[in-house]
Every structure is written in structure tokens, then in C-alpha cells.
Scaffold this motif. Structure first.
Motif, mmCIF file in Angstrom:
data_model
loop_
_atom_site.group_PDB
_atom_site.id
_atom_site.type_symbol
_atom_site.label_atom_id
_atom_site.label_comp_id
_atom_site.label_asym_id
_atom_site.label_seq_id
_atom_site.Cartn_x
_atom_site.Cartn_y
_atom_site.Cartn_z
ATOM 1 N N ALA A 53 0.831 -1.208 0.000
ATOM 2 C CA ALA A 53 0.000 0.000 0.000
ATOM 3 C C ALA A 53 0.864 1.257 0.000
ATOM 4 N N VAL A 54 1.914 1.278 0.809
ATOM 5 C CA VAL A 54 2.786 2.449 0.862
ATOM 6 C C VAL A 54 3.535 2.608 -0.463
ATOM 7 N N MET A 55 3.946 1.498 -1.063
ATOM 8 C CA MET A 55 4.635 1.589 -2.356
ATOM 9 C C MET A 55 3.707 2.133 -3.439
ATOM 10 N N GLU A 56 2.436 1.745 -3.421
ATOM 11 C CA GLU A 56 1.474 2.272 -4.389
ATOM 12 C C GLU A 56 1.248 3.768 -4.161
ATOM 13 N N LEU A 57 1.111 4.174 -2.907
ATOM 14 C CA LEU A 57 0.940 5.594 -2.609
ATOM 15 C C LEU A 57 2.160 6.387 -3.051
ATOM 16 N N ASN A 61 2.707 9.485 -5.825
ATOM 17 C CA ASN A 61 3.216 10.771 -5.385
ATOM 18 C C ASN A 61 4.601 10.579 -4.781
ATOM 19 N N PRO A 62 5.676 10.842 -5.544
ATOM 20 C CA PRO A 62 7.037 10.626 -5.018
ATOM 21 C C PRO A 62 7.380 11.513 -3.817
ATOM 22 N N PHE A 68 4.060 10.590 8.003
ATOM 23 C CA PHE A 68 2.640 10.482 8.315
ATOM 24 C C PHE A 68 2.036 9.192 7.758
ATOM 25 N N TRP A 69 2.367 8.848 6.522
ATOM 26 C CA TRP A 69 1.669 7.764 5.839
ATOM 27 C C TRP A 69 2.111 6.366 6.238
ATOM 28 N N GLY A 164 9.094 1.648 -0.494
ATOM 29 C CA GLY A 164 8.952 2.247 -1.804
ATOM 30 C C GLY A 164 10.268 2.720 -2.377
ATOM 31 N N ALA A 165 11.305 2.800 -1.543
ATOM 32 C CA ALA A 165 12.608 3.207 -2.037
ATOM 33 C C ALA A 165 13.267 2.018 -2.717
#
Length: 182
Positions: A53-57, A61-62, A68-69, A164-165
Motif C-alpha cells: 500500500a505504501v509503495m502504491e501511494l 506521489n514521489p 505520516f503515511w 517504496g525506495a
């Protein structure tokens, strides 16, 4: 994470345990077991789906505010997966149709309520365990809960990299020395 510290979490666990006891007694043993199972399912599934989910977010939006997320995405997944169990209990009201003998009903309801409260607490801590400020804000709680989370099979128990990195590439092994002809 601004107001969260070890003392707040201690008060929260005491409140959740009291609430679990009351919920187990009021809702009945079947409903309390159902809620504990729903909390456990949400706890385990949120850990599996959280990084995706965090990778999709982050892909959308890079410049995403990860501070927060990271806890928000885990918390939303956890509560979103727990919500159907809560709605099912409120809709079906199983205490009216099912109950154990008197002494067993109270005991099983109380134990299931306590189990549900413990899973809710672990879910809250799991949501904040990857937060960059967590080691400074809740060090005692993290020291106490991380081994338990690992033993329960949770994957994300310590911040190893930002989600996501791109993963760090490992250095290739050094080349083997060339053999000399004889």
C-alpha cells in the motif's frame, strides 16, 4: 506521533484491557471470540499488505510524507479489515441466540475480550514501529513488543529502509584470482 509516548501507551493498554473485559461481558463469548478473530485477521493481513500500500501511494506521489503515511496506512488497513467483524457482531447480536453455561460464558467472554484488546494494542504499536521517531518516543514499548511481534510472525518490526525506495544493490563479490599456467 507527537503525543505518543510510553506512558500514553501504558494508559492505552490498561484502557483497552478494561474495555475488552466489559465488551466480553456485555457482548457475550461468541461475539468477543468473533471480534478477537477479526482483530487477529486484520493484524496479520495488514502486515502483509502494508508495504504494498505504501509503495502504491509513493508511486502515485514521489513527494509523499512517509512520516505520516507509514503509520496511517497500516492503521487504515488494520481498521478496514477489522470493521467487517465489528459490523457483523453489531448486526447479528449473537448473545441473544448463543450463550455458554453461566460461569463459562463470563470466563470465555472476558478472555476473548482481553485477547481482542491485546491484538488491538499490538496493531497500534505495529502501526508505529516503522515510524522514524518511534525509537525516541516509545523505546520501552518497542523493546518489550518487538520480540513478541517477531514471534507472532509479523514481518515489519523494525525500520530497515523506507518503503517504496529502491533496494540497495549488494556489492558484487570480488573476482577470483586468475590461475597461473604451469
Amino acid at each position: 506521533m507527537t503525543y505518543l509516548n510510553d506512558w500514553m501507551l501504558l494508559g492505552l493498554i490498561v484502557g483497552l484491557m478494561c474495555g475488552g473485559l466489559v465488551a466480553g461481558r456485555y457482548l457475550g463469548s461468541l461475539a468477543a471470540c468473533w471480534l478477537a478473530g477479526g482483530a487477529w485477521l486484520g493484524f496479520r493481513l495488514a502486515d502483509r499488505l502494508w508495504k504494498l500500500a505504501v509503495m502504491e501511494l509513493r508511486a502515485d506521489n514521489p513527494q509523499l510524507d512517509l512520516v505520516f503515511w507509514i503509520p496511517a496506512s497500516y492503521g487504515l488497513l488494520f481498521l478496514g479489515l477489522l470493521l467487517p467483524s465489528v459490523l457483523g457482531v453489531l448486526w447479528l447480536r449473537p448473545r441473544k441466540t448463543f450463550s455458554l453455561p453461566d460461569s463459562w460464558e463470563d470466563l470465555v467472554g472476558a478472555l476473548a475480550g482481553l485477547a481482542c484488546a491485546l491484538v488491538l494494542f499490538l496493531g497500534l504499536v505495529q502501526a508505529h514501529v516503522m515510524h522514524p521517531d518511534a525509537p525516541k518516543k516509545i523505546p520501552v514499548t518497542l523493546d518489550a513488543v518487538r520480540p513478541l511481534l517477531s514471534k507472532l510472525g509479523q514481518i515489519h518490526t523494525a525500520p530497515n529502509a523506507q518503503p517504496g525506495a529502491p533496494a540497495k544493490a549488494e556489492a558484487p563479490p570480488p573476482p577470483a584470482p586468475a590461475a597461473r599456467p604451469r
